[in-house]
Design a protein around this motif. Structure first.
Motif, mmCIF file in Angstrom:
data_model
loop_
_atom_site.group_PDB
_atom_site.id
_atom_site.type_symbol
_atom_site.label_atom_id
_atom_site.label_comp_id
_atom_site.label_asym_id
_atom_site.label_seq_id
_atom_site.Cartn_x
_atom_site.Cartn_y
_atom_site.Cartn_z
ATOM 1 N N ALA A 1 0.838 -1.200 0.000
ATOM 2 C CA ALA A 1 0.000 0.000 0.000
ATOM 3 C C ALA A 1 0.871 1.247 0.000
ATOM 4 O O ALA A 1 0.568 2.233 -0.673
ATOM 5 N N ILE A 2 1.979 1.191 0.759
ATOM 6 C CA ILE A 2 2.881 2.352 0.799
ATOM 7 C C ILE A 2 3.484 2.595 -0.580
ATOM 8 O O ILE A 2 3.478 3.715 -1.099
ATOM 9 N N LYS B 1 2.430 1.600 -3.522
ATOM 10 C CA LYS B 1 1.433 2.013 -4.519
ATOM 11 C C LYS B 1 1.028 3.472 -4.326
ATOM 12 O O LYS B 1 1.008 4.254 -5.276
ATOM 13 N N SER B 2 0.728 3.829 -3.052
ATOM 14 C CA SER B 2 0.261 5.198 -2.824
ATOM 15 C C SER B 2 1.385 6.203 -3.063
ATOM 16 O O SER B 2 1.146 7.281 -3.612
ATOM 17 N N THR B 3 2.620 5.841 -2.685
ATOM 18 C CA THR B 3 3.742 6.762 -2.921
ATOM 19 C C THR B 3 3.910 7.020 -4.418
ATOM 20 O O THR B 3 4.081 8.173 -4.849
ATOM 21 N N GLN C 1 1.619 6.639 -6.758
ATOM 22 C CA GLN C 1 0.471 7.366 -7.309
ATOM 23 C C GLN C 1 0.515 8.843 -6.935
ATOM 24 O O GLN C 1 0.133 9.697 -7.733
#
Lengths: 473, 224
Positions: free
Chosen positions: A267-268, A270-272, A274
């Motif tokens: 999640a980190i 992917k979100s970083t 994005q």
């Protein structure tokens, strides 16, 4: 062969026993009845003989006596007397006889002639014209006057056993009918009792049927009115369910933990990424995004490695890779790996070992020791010593690792070896690791038949002690 | 709009905060542990709470339970690694409004957060109409009587909040509480400055007078 049901087995057993009892009882009753009938025939024969002998002793003339005797023996009220004969020893002439006596005498010849003592008699059963016949042969001292030169007189009287044998047959038929009825009633009763008796078992089976992985934990095992013989079974069953549901809960917890540990870095990353793509940013923020992604990729890499390691323990036959390993050298190697990390925290690794060969999987033991040293460095305060000891006592190798950090509470000591357990309870990875290191260490030590324990207090620090049996080889 | 993010992983929490600030224009407060998060959630008027389930101190479900038992109606979005349908059902049954699993898509998180906030203020249409004023909350375009109006970020946020509650009196305190996160110094004259610049930009000729001042209470954005 198809296995029989419990009900059928017990039913068959009881039926066979009943049958046996019926047969034995019938046989006894049959014999007794036959005996009684024969005895009554014999009594009649004996009384016939007695009356002949008694009459011979009277004062009548011999001719008169013989006439009366003929009269007595041929007067047959129920026509059961088949025939008679009276004669002296060594004499071919009969004093008295019936018409049918020749035939009876012939039949008697087939029986071995007993040598009679004085005043004795014998009974025979012969087959007379297809029906059984009871015969008395008596031999008495002569009391007939006028024949004083003859010492012994023979008297034979035959009685038809036709009626008696018919009664025996009737009795036998009655026995068979009664036996059959008893047998059927027994079978029915046994089946009913068994069905009633097995009701708790059926009830348990019904409850078992209702169990699924979902409701296993909520299920209370209680069979209302279950007989005491079934209680141990019910209790054992309850315990088994509890164990199963426990291990299922652990498995679930493990999956949940593993998915949390794997998904969080994902999640980190992917979100970083994005966020980096969201709008134009400065070079520094791209750089820090890349660093962040790299850091979490490494975290994922380590975690995946550890998970695979744990999974592989189950399929490996580790004994095949056992070799003689110098533990002193192994510990030196492990310490070398962490020298730099320890230096960063200004910690000193103090090693106190002796030369010791141990047959084991060297890579695994190295991993176990490394994990403990890494832990000690991680949780030990800055500028303290970490003591690593190795010694032999009796038949065991004792390996100790000590650090000055004493922050494991007694409540937590039980769980430090659990998979994904971390003393800070926070699932963030500031201090690194996902909580698999000690779980892997314990697994390795157990695979070598060893034990691992931990003591911790703020005053004396934390001690991990590994005990490995020398006699493993 | 003010959002509380309760997430124990600091990097991820920071990322979520940044996404919500940049993507939705929300003011974001972050808490890295459950007990602190619960405390914040109870004492501040948030428009949305983003909640992780596996937390140190206190479990996410317990936080949700406590919040709902205190009658706090704030929308709650659960953001967690637990992805079985049983977990999702449990979360929603416990009083959550939405459920998103990690790793999540940034766009999806923003869209869901915005939708939850719209629903909270009973304005499900992303385009808010108040008289001659049209506000597109997705593109952040504002039109007055068909004419596009350029607003600064804070001016827009003030207008959006008032539009979500149009027809109601909005106090200065409420504006401060819903537009700024915990780290800002709050002065009510900042609000006054935004309101006056909004009035100037929306209604330069003073013909519509969309924002009315209720002396001693606050402001109203006219519905018609």
């Amino acid at each position: 062969m198809k296995t029989l049901s419990l009900k059928l087995r017990i039913g068959l057993c009881i039926t066979a026993m009943t049958l046996l009892i019926i047969i034995v009882l019938s046989a006894v009753a049959y014999c007794e009845f036959k005996e009684a009938l024969v005895t009554s025939l014999d009594n009649r024969l004996r009384s016939d003989t007695r009356s002949v002998i008694d009459f011979m002793a009277t004062d009548e003339t011999p001719d008169e006596k013989l006439r009366v005797i003929n009269l007595i023996l041929s007067s047959d009220t129920d026509s059961h007397r088949l025939g008679y004969g009276i004669w002296f020893d060594d004499e071919n002439e009969y004093l008295a006889r019936s018409d049918s006596f020749e035939k009876i005498n012939k039949l008697l010849q087939t029986h071995s002639k007993d040598v009679f003592q004085k005043g004795e008699h014998t009974f025979y059963t012969i087959d007379y014209e297809g029906s059984p016949c009871r015969v008395i042969w008596a031999r008495y001292p002569n009391t007939l006057q006028g024949f004083s030169d003859k010492s012994m007189i023979n008297i034979v009287v035959a009685l038809s056993g036709k009626n008696a044998w018919h009664e025996i047959g009737e009795f036998l038929r009655l026995l068979l009918i009664l036996g059959g009825i008893t047998l059927w009633v027994t079978v029915g009763l046994v089946m009913w009792v068994l069905r009633w008796g097995l009701k708790p078992v059926n009830y348990i089976a019904g409850q078992m049927d209702d169990i699924s992985s979902g409701n296993m934990m909520q299920l209370e095992i209680d069979i209302p009115g279950s007989p005491e013989e079934l209680q141990p079974f019910v209790i054992a069953w309850g315990k088994m369910l509890k164990r199963l549901s426990n291990s299922m809960r652990q498995q679930k917890q493990f999956t949940a933990d593993a998915s949390h540990e794997l998904r969080t870095p994902l999640a980190i990353i992917k979100s970083t990424l994005q966020i980096a793509r969201f709008k134009k940013r400065s070079a520094e923020s791209y750089e820090s995004a890349i660093d962040q992604c790299l850091e979490d990729t490494m975290r994922l890499e380590k975690l995946t490695g550890q998970l695979l390691e744990l999974a592989r323990f189950d399929e490996e036959s580790a004994h095949l890779q056992y070799k003689d390993v110098d533990l002193q050298e192994l510990i030196a190697n492990a310490c070398e790996q962490y020298l730099e990390t320890a230096n960063q925290k200004k910690q000193t690794l103090i090693v106190n070992t002796c030369k010791l060969n141990f047959r084991c999987n060297g890579d695994h033991i190295l991993r176990a020791i490394s994990n403990l040293i890494e832990n000690a460095i991680k949780y030990g305060p800055k500028e303290t010593d970490i003591l690593i000891g190795l010694k032999q006592s009796d038949n065991a190798i004792i390996l100790t690792i000590h650090d000055e950090g004493g922050n494991i509470s007694s409540k937590e000591l039980d769980s430090v070896f659990d998979r994904f357990y971390r003393t800070d309870t926070a699932r963030n990875h500031k201090s690194g690791g996902a909580g698999l290191g000690l779980a892997i260490t314990k697994e390795i030590i157990q695979r070598h038949d060893g034990k691992i324990s931990v003591k911790s207090s703020p005053e004396s620090g934390t001690d991990f002690v590994i005990t490995l049996p020398m006699s493993l080889q | 709009m003010r959002v509380l993010v309760i997430e124990d992983e600091p990097v991820l929490a920071q990322n979520i905060a940044q996404i919500l600030k940049e993507g939705a224009g929300f003011a974001v407060d972050v808490s890295n542990d459950g007990i602190d998060g619960l405390h914040l959630a109870i004492n501040n008027p948030f428009d949305l709470i983003i909640l992780d389930l596996m937390l140190p101190g206190i479990n996410g479900m317990e936080i949700l339970d406590k919040i709902r038992n205190r009658g706090i109606k704030t929308a709650v979005l659960i953001l967690t690694a637990r992805d079985t349908s049983q977990d999702i059902v449990n979360g929603l049954n416990c009083g959550a409004d939405d459920y998103l699993t990690k790793p999540f898509d940034v766009g999806e998180l923003v869209a869901r957060s915005k939708a939850l906030v719209r629903r909270t203020y009973d304005k499900p249409n992303p385009e808010i109409v108040a008289g001659k004023l049209h506000i597109n909350t997705l593109t952040r375009n504002v039109k007055m009587d068909g004419e596009a109006i350029e607003l600064t970020a804070m001016e827009y946020k003030t207008l959006e909040y008032m539009a979500l509650r149009c027809g109601e009196v909005v106090t200065k305190t409420e504006l401060l509480e819903h537009l700024y996160d915990f780290n800002w110094e709050r002065f009510s004259n900042v609000i006054e400055a935004y309101i006056s610049s909004l009035r100037r930009k929306l209604d330069p000729n003073k013909t519509f007078n969309p924002i009315q001042t209720i002396r001693g209470h606050g402001y109203i954005l006219k519905e018609k």
